[in-house]
Every structure is written in structure tokens, then in C-alpha cells.
Write a protein that holds these residues in place. Structure first.
Motif, PDB file in Angstrom:
ATOM      1  N   LEU A 151       0.826  -1.198   0.000  1.00 18.45           N
ATOM      2  CA  LEU A 151       0.000   0.000   0.000  1.00 18.45           C
ATOM      3  C   LEU A 151       0.866   1.257   0.000  1.00 18.45           C
ATOM      4  O   LEU A 151       0.528   2.251  -0.663  1.00 18.45           O
ATOM      5  CB  LEU A 151      -0.951   0.007   1.198  1.00 18.45           C
ATOM      6  N   ALA A 152       1.985   1.221   0.721  1.00 18.38           N
ATOM      7  CA  ALA A 152       2.894   2.370   0.718  1.00 18.38           C
ATOM      8  C   ALA A 152       3.396   2.641  -0.703  1.00 18.38           C
ATOM      9  O   ALA A 152       3.427   3.794  -1.163  1.00 18.38           O
ATOM     10  CB  ALA A 152       4.058   2.116   1.664  1.00 18.38           C
ATOM     11  N   PHE A 153       3.785   1.589  -1.404  1.00 18.83           N
ATOM     12  CA  PHE A 153       4.230   1.717  -2.797  1.00 18.83           C
ATOM     13  C   PHE A 153       3.126   2.286  -3.681  1.00 18.83           C
ATOM     14  O   PHE A 153       3.344   3.210  -4.477  1.00 18.83           O
ATOM     15  CB  PHE A 153       4.676   0.342  -3.308  1.00 18.83           C
ATOM     16  N   ALA A 154       1.907   1.758  -3.543  1.00 20.93           N
ATOM     17  CA  ALA A 154       0.790   2.189  -4.388  1.00 20.93           C
ATOM     18  C   ALA A 154       0.392   3.626  -4.094  1.00 20.93           C
ATOM     19  O   ALA A 154       0.048   4.390  -5.013  1.00 20.93           O
ATOM     20  CB  ALA A 154      -0.394   1.251  -4.191  1.00 20.93           C
ATOM     21  N   CYS A 155       0.420   4.012  -2.813  1.00 23.49           N
ATOM     22  CA  CYS A 155       0.081   5.393  -2.461  1.00 23.49           C
ATOM     23  C   CYS A 155       1.082   6.372  -3.075  1.00 23.49           C
ATOM     24  O   CYS A 155       0.704   7.452  -3.552  1.00 23.49           O
ATOM     25  CB  CYS A 155       0.028   5.552  -0.946  1.00 23.49           C
ATOM     26  N   THR A 156       2.340   5.997  -3.090  1.00 25.72           N
ATOM     27  CA  THR A 156       3.346   6.832  -3.739  1.00 25.72           C
ATOM     28  C   THR A 156       3.058   6.965  -5.230  1.00 25.72           C
ATOM     29  O   THR A 156       3.182   8.043  -5.812  1.00 25.72           O
ATOM     30  CB  THR A 156       4.750   6.227  -3.518  1.00 25.72           C
ATOM     31  N   ALA A 157       2.645   5.854  -5.844  1.00 26.08           N
ATOM     32  CA  ALA A 157       2.366   5.862  -7.283  1.00 26.08           C
ATOM     33  C   ALA A 157       1.230   6.807  -7.644  1.00 26.08           C
ATOM     34  O   ALA A 157       1.220   7.379  -8.744  1.00 26.08           O
ATOM     35  CB  ALA A 157       2.052   4.441  -7.757  1.00 26.08           C
ATOM     36  N   PHE A 158       0.255   6.972  -6.725  1.00 28.99           N
ATOM     37  CA  PHE A 158      -0.910   7.804  -7.028  1.00 28.99           C
ATOM     38  C   PHE A 158      -1.014   9.040  -6.140  1.00 28.99           C
ATOM     39  O   PHE A 158      -2.069   9.669  -6.058  1.00 28.99           O
ATOM     40  CB  PHE A 158      -2.185   6.963  -6.933  1.00 28.99           C
ATOM     41  N   GLY A 159       0.072   9.422  -5.456  1.00 31.30           N
ATOM     42  CA  GLY A 159       0.125  10.682  -4.737  1.00 31.30           C
ATOM     43  C   GLY A 159      -0.685  10.746  -3.460  1.00 31.30           C
ATOM     44  O   GLY A 159      -1.191  11.817  -3.099  1.00 31.30           O
TER      45      GLY A 159
END
Length: 443
Positions: A151-159
Motif C-alpha cells: 500500500l505504501a508503494f501504491a500510495c506513492t504511485a498515485f500521490g
């Protein structure tokens, strides 16, 4: 070399990006009986979309309640998926030789994702849907740390911002997972914490607790509902999470013919919350339900948290504080606190309602594996295949190896597919304890 010779010598099937699935598969319309609905905890009536939008964005709520067979994967999600998908299906020939088996063993390797596990298949989708609906940050829980990292990775991907409550046993025992989450920009708390009412209450009642996923879920939900710009994200269990994971099984169906296989005879996957196994199994189960295959499916869970093999099939909360809807699932009770085994991702008291429903219908079998047996199998696998599996995946490997060892003649041959949900490169302290003889079964 003939085409059959080429298939015989093939070790790995990696599909081109053009064959990345364009749709997720929802098994609900294909089941012989509809699954029981989620219930509102106060009224015990089926939850509505409005009930669930307190926690999730509308798009995910619609997926949770959907009876549509296929749901398109948005282009921005597929674009991120292409960083690692399609993932490889590998023929474990060296492992076959080591076991002396007549079985043909394959593993679907999800450890090629940016965070080393299958969890990114759902985290990317969840972050995308929250972002397009204006959510600013997501809160979540994590057991072993794989979901939190995803989730940390995905949140970074979408700001988006990301706040994670990590089960204390894993927070203390798996520091590299916390470091990975923080590298991707997440804030990580040990759970139960002093930051939420639920956490303070649990610490007061159980001051020495190693924590549980149920406790961490309560904290993450409380935080999300207390912030004005946040939603909650769940890494397993719920229908929309299972839906996102079906890219795994859809790819397997496309990859098996490269090896000359008409079907998988037996599929093994580890089961904690259920999304990994369901994501692998449900597309293949669709083929069996349609009469096109005869594949068996086996869920391998830990003896320390045996919800499928020893739990009750009944309505229960997904968290300790009772903030979630009531889910019809195999459960050990929402207040159950498992022993702190190294497979932290399997330390959940309940099982996915959809996976539970298929088990209850007799479509999927279940077995419980001890921690020692899981690591025995993991080391055997690692030394044969040069790949260290996650402790969670090792339960599936152990069940599959027991099956393969019993197949010693050509007449007993079968194609066995293992869901290798992630690698164990950040779990080496657990392997060190095993190799030192310090790892014991807790139950």
C-alpha cells in the motif's frame, strides 16, 4: 527441435505485456449457491453501498457488492501492473529431481512485484480508486508487512499519504518490512498503540500482547473515520480484494499450455485472509464449474491459526473492536490472538467470505501445516530452486511437497501448481532461527 520437445525443455513461461489480463474475474455469478451477504453490525440486515462508503470509495464498494462476472481493469492500474506483470509460471524441475517425484511441479511466482509479494495486485487498484475520488490518504493494518509495503508503494504511485498499523510481533520481529514501508513514504505504528481509543483499550486489557491483525484493523479503521480526508484500505478478506488478485489465476490459465498442460490437476496456496489463494484458484475454479477441468484446490493454513480446519462457519466481525460489518466466514473468533509465528501474514482469525463459501460448498479443501514443517519445506525448496520463499508461501509448499513425495510412478503423475505468493528475502531472521534449531511449533 519439435514443438513438444520445446515444451518439455521449457522451465519458465513469461507472458508478454500484451497478454496482461484486461479484466478481473468475479466468481459470484458462477457459484452454485450465492454467498451470504455482509450484515450491518447494528441491524443485522445486509449492508448497503451507503453503509460501506464510510470506509471505502464508491468504486470499491460497487466491486464489493457486484454480481458482474468481469470488471475492466483501468488503464492507469494496468500501466503500473506492467512494472512486474505478467508474473512467471516456473516448472520446478530441480525440485522434482530432489523429491524423486513423478509429479510435474509448477509455481506461480508473485515475488517479482516491487515489494516482493502478490499484495501489490490489490494495493495499486485500491490506491487508484481512492485517488480519483479525491481521498488524500489511506490507513491500513499489516501482519508480516507485505500489505503495508504494497500500500505504501501504491500510495506513492498515485500521490496519496499512507499510515500503517503493523502488528507488534511483526513490527518488532520484521524491522526491514517497516523500513521498506517508510522508504515508500508511509508512517508506521506498532499495534496495539496509544494513538487510538481501540489501541489504548487493548493495551490496557492485554499489556503484554504480541498484537493481532484484528487489533490492527480496529486501529486503522478508527483512524480513517476520525480523519476528514482519509479512507481505509484492506489487504485481504473482502470481495474486492479477492477480485483484484484474480490476475494471478487468469495468467496461469494462459501459461499452462506453454508447458503442454491442459489443466492443473492440483493447486496449493497458503491461506490467512484468503486473497492469495482465491486470486490463484477462482479463475481455475471457473473452468471446473463449467465442466472443462477437474482441478482440485487445497488451502494450506498454519496450525497456530487454523480458521478453515478448526474454526466455525458463522457471522463474525473482521476486527476486535467490532467496527467492521459482520462477515459469514470460517472464524476462530474476533478476539482470538494467535501465537507469534513467523508467517505473520497468516495470523488472522477469519477467512475471506468468498473463500469460506467455496470451502463450505466442498469446492476447496483445507489442511493445516505446522511452522516446523513449513520451514522444512521452505529450505528444501530454496536449495533446489535457488529462491527463498516467504514463510506464508512455505505452508503451500509443504502441502504440495507432501503430495508430490507420494507420487513415485508414472501412473501417479499429476500437474501440481503452487501459489508462491512472495519471496522471503526480508524474513531471513526466521530462517536463521530455523537453521539454529530455535524454531518450534507453537501448537
Amino acid at each position: 527441435m519439435t514443438s513438444s520437445d520445446a515444451r518439455e525443455n521449457l522451465v519458465k513461461a513469461v507472458l508478454p505485456e500484451s497478454q496482461l489480463p484486461r479484466q478481473w474475474y468475479n466468481i459470484v455469478p458462477d457459484l452454485p449457491e450465492p454467498p451470504p451477504p455482509h450484515l450491518h453490525p447494528a441491524t443485522r440486515e445486509p449492508v448497503t453501498a451507503g453503509d460501506m462508503m464510510a470506509f471505502f470509495p464508491r468504486a470499491l464498494v460497487e466491486q464489493e457488492l457486484s454480481e458482474q462476472r468481469y470488471i475492466d481493469i483501468p488503464a492507469p492500474v494496468r500501466e503500473v501492473y506492467q512494472l512486474w506483470r505478467p508474473s512467471p509460471l516456473v516448472r520446478a524441475r530441480r525440485l522434482e529431481r530432489e523429491l524423486g517425484t513423478s509429479a510435474r511441479i509448477y509455481y506461480k511466482y508473485e515475488g517479482v512485484s516491487p515489494i516482493g509479494s502478490h499484495k501489490a495486485n490489490s494495493s495499486v487498484a485500491q490506491a487508484y480508486y481512492n485517488a480519483i475520488e479525491g481521498v488524500r490518504r489511506l490507513t491500513t493494518e499489516t501482519g508480516a508487512g507485505q500489505w503495508g509495503s504494497a500500500l505504501a508503494f501504491a500510495c506513492t504511485a498515485f500521490g496519496l499519504g499512507c499510515e500503517v498499523w503493523q502488528v507488534r510481533a511483526s513490527y518488532d520481529g520484521k524491522p526491514y518490512r517497516r523500513m521498506l514501508m517508510e522508504t515508500f513514504g508511509a508512517t508506521v505504528h506498532s499495534s496495539p498503540s496509544e494513538l487510538t481509543e481501540a489501541g489504548r483499550r487493548m493495551r490496557a486489557s492485554f499489556p503484554d500482547t504480541s498484537g493481532s491483525l484484528g487489533m490492527a484493523v480496529s486501529e486503522a479503521i478508527e483512524a480513517a473515520t476520525g480523519y476528514g480526508d482519509a479512507k481505509y484500505a484492506l489487504g485481504s478478506v473482502l470481495n474486492h480484494v479477492v477480485l483484484h488478485q484474480t490476475v494471478i489465476g487468469e495468467e496461469v490459465l494462459a501459461q499452462l499450455p506453454y508447458f503442454g498442460e491442459e489443466q492443473a490437476d492440483v493447486v496449493y496456496g497458503c491461506a490467512g485472509g484468503g486473497s492469495n489463494l482465491a486470486g490463484l484458484a477462482f479463475p481455475l475454479l471457473r473452468e471446473r464449474l463449467a465442466g472443462r477441468t477437474t482441478t482440485r484446490f487445497v488451502a494450506a493454513e498454519p496450525t497456530a491459526c487454523p480458521s478453515l480446519t478448526q474454526g466455525r462457519y458463522e457471522y463474525d466481525h473482521g476486527d476486535v473492536a467490532g467496527l467492521t460489518p459482520l462477515l459469514k466466514m470460517y472464524t476462530l473468533g474476533s478476539d482470538f490472538v494467535p501465537d507469534p509465528i513467523h508467517a505473520g501474514g497468516l495470523r488472522y482469525h477469519g477467512m475471506s467470505p468468498l473463500l469460506s463459501h467455496t470451502v463450505n460448498l466442498g469446492l476447496i479443501e483445507a489442511t493445516a501445516i505446522g511452522q516446523q514443517e513449513a520451514f522444512d519445506a521452505a529450505v528444501t525448496f530454496a536449495r533446489a530452486e535457488a529462491l527463498v520463499p516467504a514463510p506464508e508461501s512455505s505452508h503451500a509448499i509443504a502441502a504440495a511437497l507432501a503430495d508430490a513425495r507420494a507420487r513415485t510412478t508414472p501412473g501417479q503423475s499429476a500437474s501440481i501448481v503452487i501459489g508462491l505468493s512472495g519471496h522471503g528475502q526480508l524474513d531471513l531472521p526466521a530462517y536463521s532461527a530455523y537453521l539454529a534449531g530455535e524454531l518450534a511449533d507453537t501448537r
